[in-house]
Design an enzyme around this catalytic site. Sequence first.
Site, PDB file in Angstrom:
ATOM      1  CG  PHE A 290      -0.585  -0.258   2.515  1.00 37.24           C
ATOM      2  CD1 PHE A 290       0.587   0.266   3.016  1.00 37.24           C
ATOM      3  CD2 PHE A 290      -1.371  -1.042   3.350  1.00 37.24           C
ATOM      4  CE1 PHE A 290       0.989   0.033   4.319  1.00 37.24           C
ATOM      5  CE2 PHE A 290      -0.979  -1.287   4.667  1.00 37.24           C
ATOM      6  CZ  PHE A 290       0.192  -0.742   5.150  1.00 37.24           C
TER       7      PHE A 290
ATOM      8  CG  HIS B  26      -3.933   2.467  14.646  1.00 34.67           C
ATOM      9  ND1 HIS B  26      -5.213   2.046  14.873  1.00 34.67           N
ATOM     10  CD2 HIS B  26      -3.178   1.345  14.684  1.00 34.67           C
ATOM     11  CE1 HIS B  26      -5.239   0.743  15.036  1.00 34.67           C
ATOM     12  NE2 HIS B  26      -4.003   0.300  14.922  1.00 34.67           N
TER      13      HIS B  26
END
Length: 333
Positions: A222, A240
Amino acid sequence: MEILKLAVSGWFARALAVAARLEIADILDGGSMTSAELAERTGSDPDVLQRLLQMLTVPAVLERDGEKFRLTAAYAPLRADHPTTQRHFAILAAELYDDAFAGLLHTVKTGKSGFQEVFGESLYEYLETHPETADLFDKGMVDLATPVAQCLLGLHDFSTAKSVVDVGGGSGGLLPVLLAAHPDLHGTVADRASVCARGRTALERVVQQDVRDRIGFVPSDFFVEVPAGADRYLLKNVLHDWTYENCVRILRTVATAMADSSPDARLLVVEPLVESDIDGWRAMFQAVACDEGTTGLDESAMRQALEEAGFTVKSVGQLPTQHKVFVTSLRAS
């Protein structure tokens, strides 16, 4: 006594994990048994198991009626067959994550990864070479994702979407719930190759075939590329794990993929943010076990990262699972 209770709390977490590994909640199955009966069923030392069961009555995991023990209602999700089971995450948190917290002092003094200090490599590097732990990690992430997916259905309308990409979606924790509710929806998990390989096998064990047939896995990085052209993109509990700069990199990758989508396409960022003192434990975990330099994002920082990556925030919702949901569209160029 308050100091003592906090100082030994880690022992109780380990005791909970051992009970989960022994499948005590599943064996009890809503009933009650003596420690001797449970010892026979679990292949355990009867005297020591008796002490474990007694120990678990203190935090009210178990309750005792004479010589028999039963699982309390609050801990029913320790059963593997519970619709929102937390069995695997309980083991993961009390074992691997707790081991990583042996590096907490190192993290506090240096700002560097405690996981790296303890294990000599990052969390994701470790998972690549420890398949049993990686399998537990995947299942633990599904444990966390399932109730979030159920809540997400009530917050966002997926009825007009035909395709959804779960970026960093692991073994598919979110998609089965969403696709079961929307028979015309097809989903794709974009994650590391090893995760995708395990995900296909995991879905065969637990997801009905008509839903499973509508879920695909595409090995992806990603930071580089994810499948393009979908109606919905999901980033749940992904950002996060990373520093602000790496969050923006991930979001820009998704933005590039959405350039081939319709103008009605949306990215949903689903994150537990760090916005008050009570969130400090989550931020500390991120500092110890996640991307080095990660200490958590609040809503302002998340909005800034999304805007920097080329998104417009349409709405922000709150889930009962303590996640905020940022519904975004690609900003017109």
